[in-house]
Design a protein around this motif. Structure first.
Motif, short mmCIF file in Angstrom:
data_model
loop_
_atom_site.label_atom_id
_atom_site.label_comp_id
_atom_site.label_asym_id
_atom_site.label_seq_id
_atom_site.Cartn_x
_atom_site.Cartn_y
_atom_site.Cartn_z
N LEU A 132 35.52 0.42 52.90
CA LEU A 132 36.76 1.06 52.48
C LEU A 132 37.63 1.42 53.68
O LEU A 132 38.85 1.27 53.64
CB LEU A 132 36.47 2.30 51.64
CG LEU A 132 35.69 2.07 50.34
CD1 LEU A 132 35.50 3.38 49.60
CD2 LEU A 132 36.39 1.05 49.46
N GLY A 133 36.99 1.91 54.75
CA GLY A 133 37.75 2.27 55.94
C GLY A 133 38.43 1.07 56.58
O GLY A 133 39.64 1.07 56.79
N PRO A 134 37.66 -0.01 56.88
CA PRO A 134 38.29 -1.20 57.45
C PRO A 134 39.36 -1.82 56.55
O PRO A 134 40.31 -2.42 57.04
CB PRO A 134 37.10 -2.15 57.65
CG PRO A 134 35.92 -1.26 57.81
CD PRO A 134 36.18 -0.09 56.92
N LEU A 135 39.20 -1.67 55.23
CA LEU A 135 40.21 -2.19 54.33
C LEU A 135 41.52 -1.41 54.44
O LEU A 135 42.60 -1.97 54.26
CB LEU A 135 39.72 -2.15 52.88
CG LEU A 135 38.73 -3.24 52.45
CD1 LEU A 135 38.23 -2.97 51.04
CD2 LEU A 135 39.36 -4.62 52.54
N GLY A 136 41.41 -0.11 54.75
CA GLY A 136 42.61 0.72 54.86
C GLY A 136 42.78 1.73 53.76
O GLY A 136 43.87 2.31 53.59
N VAL A 137 41.71 1.97 52.97
CA VAL A 137 41.77 2.96 51.90
C VAL A 137 42.01 4.36 52.49
O VAL A 137 41.45 4.71 53.53
CB VAL A 137 40.47 2.94 51.08
CG1 VAL A 137 40.41 4.10 50.10
CG2 VAL A 137 40.34 1.61 50.34
N LYS A 138 42.86 5.16 51.83
CA LYS A 138 43.16 6.51 52.29
C LYS A 138 42.18 7.52 51.67
O LYS A 138 41.79 7.37 50.51
CB LYS A 138 44.59 6.91 51.89
CG LYS A 138 45.67 5.98 52.44
CD LYS A 138 45.71 6.00 53.95
CE LYS A 138 46.83 5.13 54.50
NZ LYS A 138 46.84 5.09 55.98
N PHE A 139 41.78 8.54 52.47
CA PHE A 139 40.90 9.59 51.99
C PHE A 139 41.63 10.93 52.07
O PHE A 139 42.30 11.22 53.06
CB PHE A 139 39.63 9.66 52.84
CG PHE A 139 38.65 8.56 52.56
CD1 PHE A 139 37.52 8.80 51.80
CD2 PHE A 139 38.85 7.28 53.06
CE1 PHE A 139 36.60 7.78 51.55
CE2 PHE A 139 37.95 6.26 52.82
CZ PHE A 139 36.82 6.51 52.06
N LEU A 140 41.48 11.75 51.03
CA LEU A 140 41.98 13.12 51.03
C LEU A 140 40.79 14.04 50.82
O LEU A 140 40.09 13.94 49.81
CB LEU A 140 43.00 13.34 49.89
CG LEU A 140 44.36 12.68 50.04
CD1 LEU A 140 45.20 12.94 48.79
CD2 LEU A 140 45.09 13.20 51.26
N SER A 141 40.55 14.95 51.76
CA SER A 141 39.38 15.83 51.67
C SER A 141 39.82 17.27 51.45
O SER A 141 40.99 17.62 51.60
CB SER A 141 38.55 15.73 52.94
OG SER A 141 39.31 16.15 54.06
N GLY A 142 38.84 18.11 51.10
CA GLY A 142 39.10 19.53 50.93
C GLY A 142 40.00 19.87 49.76
O GLY A 142 40.77 20.83 49.83
N LEU A 143 39.93 19.08 48.68
CA LEU A 143 40.81 19.30 47.53
C LEU A 143 40.29 20.42 46.64
O LEU A 143 39.10 20.70 46.58
CB LEU A 143 40.95 18.01 46.72
CG LEU A 143 41.48 16.78 47.49
CD1 LEU A 143 41.53 15.58 46.57
CD2 LEU A 143 42.84 17.07 48.09
N VAL A 144 41.23 21.06 45.92
CA VAL A 144 40.91 22.14 44.99
C VAL A 144 41.60 21.86 43.66
O VAL A 144 42.81 21.61 43.64
CB VAL A 144 41.38 23.51 45.52
CG1 VAL A 144 41.00 24.61 44.55
CG2 VAL A 144 40.80 23.78 46.90
N GLY A 145 40.86 21.88 42.56
CA GLY A 145 41.46 21.68 41.25
C GLY A 145 42.01 20.27 41.07
O GLY A 145 41.86 19.39 41.92
#
Length: 619
Positions: free
Chosen positions: A372-385
């Motif tokens: 996923l990283g080499p493909l370029g997928v974005k990650f969002l961490s520390g989410l609430v609700g």
């Protein structure tokens, strides 16, 4: 006159195929005529000297490079290339192919890379009628019947992107008068429209890959959808039909504005926006101090029943639960702890001093342990609700403005991509001997195992999440995602071109597009030819598939091929730690334990039109 060669009824090569009679019309001209008496009367005869074949390229189907394909065929007219065994007693002349004999070229001659001679006509009424017309120049077109040894074909360049092959061994059988004049400029289109060919042989709809690519490229440049082009290809149409569509489209449509709206990021969507959790301890510095003191193995030993003091680790878990607003079923291991990499410091022998202990590195490690990283997928961490990510569903419209008039006001249509937590469980088995270790390497091994299992669980969800039983919905369920058709088990170059082609038709192409595929699909595409002498769809040496980078993983699902701009895919990660539970029963016979790491994630796609997939490329 030009007739397309008749393709053998059996598409597989055989000895019999090479003997099937092929028909091609030459550029035949009457060279001179001689009269003796009156035709039709005793003692009267007419003879006509003419050529019956030449080296003019003719568009036809040939068996070349172990497959049937369209090509311009040249009959080589050097004496060594022409098998005259059927012409020892002369070349028969007929009124039409498979018709009656009306004459004979008793002595077949080579002249200026052409085959021909003097035709002596028969005495019958039909023969004398045709001979009189030929003498007057009213019948000037003739077609030759012949056979070719397909093994003798040699590549002789290309014409209009279509291969040109030269037959170095062929045998003339007969020649016939044909009433329809030659028309080189429309020969290709006329051949493509012959109904008998496509009805008898569906595979004759195949078009040269270079022509197909040019059709999709022209359509993309003018906003014509890929399925429209595919319909033209299925109907045997070519570039001219695409040009006609472009002209028609330009005549009825106003030029649309396609530039990016710079104010999109500043607009506030309705609903909940993305929120991020603060670092543990309130600052990055405090978080680093906490992670240096944290012992993952002590936590595991304590949860397995050993008498180990983990009061500090439990306080950290409670703070993580308080920050995220969600209590733990076991104990929360902060992402920052799992992200520790450097467990020893130069000049020390046993100190476990960590560096760069930011929670964001947890995301980096998830990327590293998947494609996923080499493909370029974005990650969002520390989410609430639950979260809502803004997106533009339609751009502003452009208008022509008359002098003295005001421009019509328009605004982009806004939408949202929503996400909610789905709990993923990752299993890690730890042996009794590993559990007894207290070295930094043992700590790192356990951390890496947890991260790898979670990374693979997330990756499977991205490509194959069902949306049921607590799973996220895979990207294949995204609105607007393209699903180009592929012949299962035998994908073609033209079909693979439809992956970027369908995205281009939606004006969703972007830099950095990549393929993702299984190993079986990789092997199939690496053996799929682009065209005659034009390489293969996938090149292992350059690691490119039709010019784009690719990555391989079995997590994407059997027979599957994905393509697109992966930056449009977002993986959301909730909370600031992994909820860790210890199972002491499953491996109790060997003294080992099973760790169950729970992580809340979701898969979101901001623009489905930027992706394409097919889950049946191989069988």
């Amino acid at each position: 006159m030009r007739h397309r060669n008749k393709k053998p009824s059996n598409p597989e090569p055989s000895t019999e195929q090479k003997q099937d009679l092929l028909i091609r019309a030459g550029l035949v001209q009457v060279i001179d005529t001689r009269k003796s008496g009156e035709p039709g009367k005793e003692g009267g005869s007419i003879s006509v000297r003419m050529s019956v074949s030449s080296e003019e390229p003719v568009l036809t189907y040939v068996f070349f490079n172990d497959q049937w394909q369209r090509a311009f065929e040249i009959l080589d007219h050097s004496p060594a290339a022409v098998d005259m065994s059927r012409c020892k007693e002369g070349l028969v002349i007929r009124d039409r192919h498979y018709g009656d004999q009306i004459g004979l070229i008793a002595k077949v001659e080579f002249n200026d890379r052409k085959l021909g001679g003097t035709v002596e006509f028969c005495t019958g009424a039909r023969a004398q009628e045709i001979s009189a017309d030929a003498a007057k120049g009213l019948r000037r077109n003739v077609s030759i019947g012949y056979t070719v040894d397909s093994a003798s074909y040699r590549l002789d360049g290309d014409k209009d992107g279509i291969p040109v092959v030269r037959a170095m061994s062929w045998c003339p059988y007969e020649a016939s008068f044909e009433p329809v004049p030659a028309d080189v400029t429309v020969g290709v289109e006329r051949a493509a429209k012959e109904p008998a060919a496509t009805a008898a042989h569906p595979q004759e709809k195949k078009m040269d890959p270079k022509i197909v690519a040019a059709m999709f490229r022209m359509a993309m440049e003018h906003g014509i959808k890929a399925d429209v082009v595919q319909k033209l290809i299925d109907d045997g149409k070519g570039l001219e039909e695409v040009r006609s569509l472009v002209i028609e489209k330009q005549g009825v449509e106003i030029t649309a504005a396609r530039k990016e709206i710079e104010t999109l990021a500043a607009r506030k969507p309705d609903g909940t926006v993305v929120k991020a959790l603060p670092p543990i301890g309130g600052s990055e510095q405090e978080q680093q101090k906490i992670t240096r003191q944290y012992s993952l193995l002590n936590v595991i030993r304590s949860m397995a029943g050993a008498k180990v003091d983990i009061g500090f680790e439990r306080e950290v878990s409670q703070e993580c639960a308080k920050i995220s607003g969600k209590s733990a079923t076991g104990i929360i291991i902060p992402h920052a702890v799992l992200a520790q990499r450097d467990l020893t410091k130069a000049g020390t022998s046993s100190a476990t001093i960590a560096t760069n202990l930011l929670a964001g590195e947890y995301i980096d490690l998830l990327r590293t342990n998947s494609i996923l990283g080499p493909l370029g997928v974005k990650f969002l961490s520390g989410l609430v609700g639950d979260i809502a990510i803004p997106k533009m569903t339609a751009g502003a419209t452009g208008y022509w403005v008359a002098e003295g008039s005001d421009i019509t006001e328009s605004a982009p249509t806004m939408g949202q991509v929503t996400g909610s937590p789905h709990t993923a469980g990752a299993l890690v088995d730890i042996s009794r001997k590993m559990l007894l270790q207290s070295t930094p390497a043992a700590e790192m091994f356990v951390r890496d195992e947890i991260i790898q299992r979670i990374a693979r669980t997330v990756q499977i969800a991205v490509f194959a999440g069902t949306g049921a039983d607590g799973q996220p919905t895979a990207i294949t369920g995204a609105s607007g995602i393209n699903n180009p058709s592929v012949t299962q088990g035998t994908p073609t170059y033209a079909e693979i071109l439809n992956f970027p082609g369908s995205i281009m038709a939606d004006s969703a192409q972007a830099d950095g597009q990549k393929f993702a595929m299984t190993g079986e699909v990789w092997a199939k595409l690496a053996a799929t030819a682009r065209g005659t002498g034009d390489g293969f769809v996938l090149d292992p040496d350059s690691q490119r598939c039709i010019g784009f980078p690719y990555l391989i993983s079995e997590d994407i699902g059997a027979n599957s091929l994905f393509f697109g701009n992966w930056a449009t895919v977002v993986v959301g990660i909730w909370g600031n730690g992994v909820d860790l539970n210890v199972d002491t029963a499953t491996l109790s016979a060997s003294g080992g334990i099973r760790l169950v790491g729970l992580q809340d994630v979701d898969v979101m796609v901001r623009l489905g039109q930027a992706l394409a997939y097919n889950a049946a490329v191989t069988s």
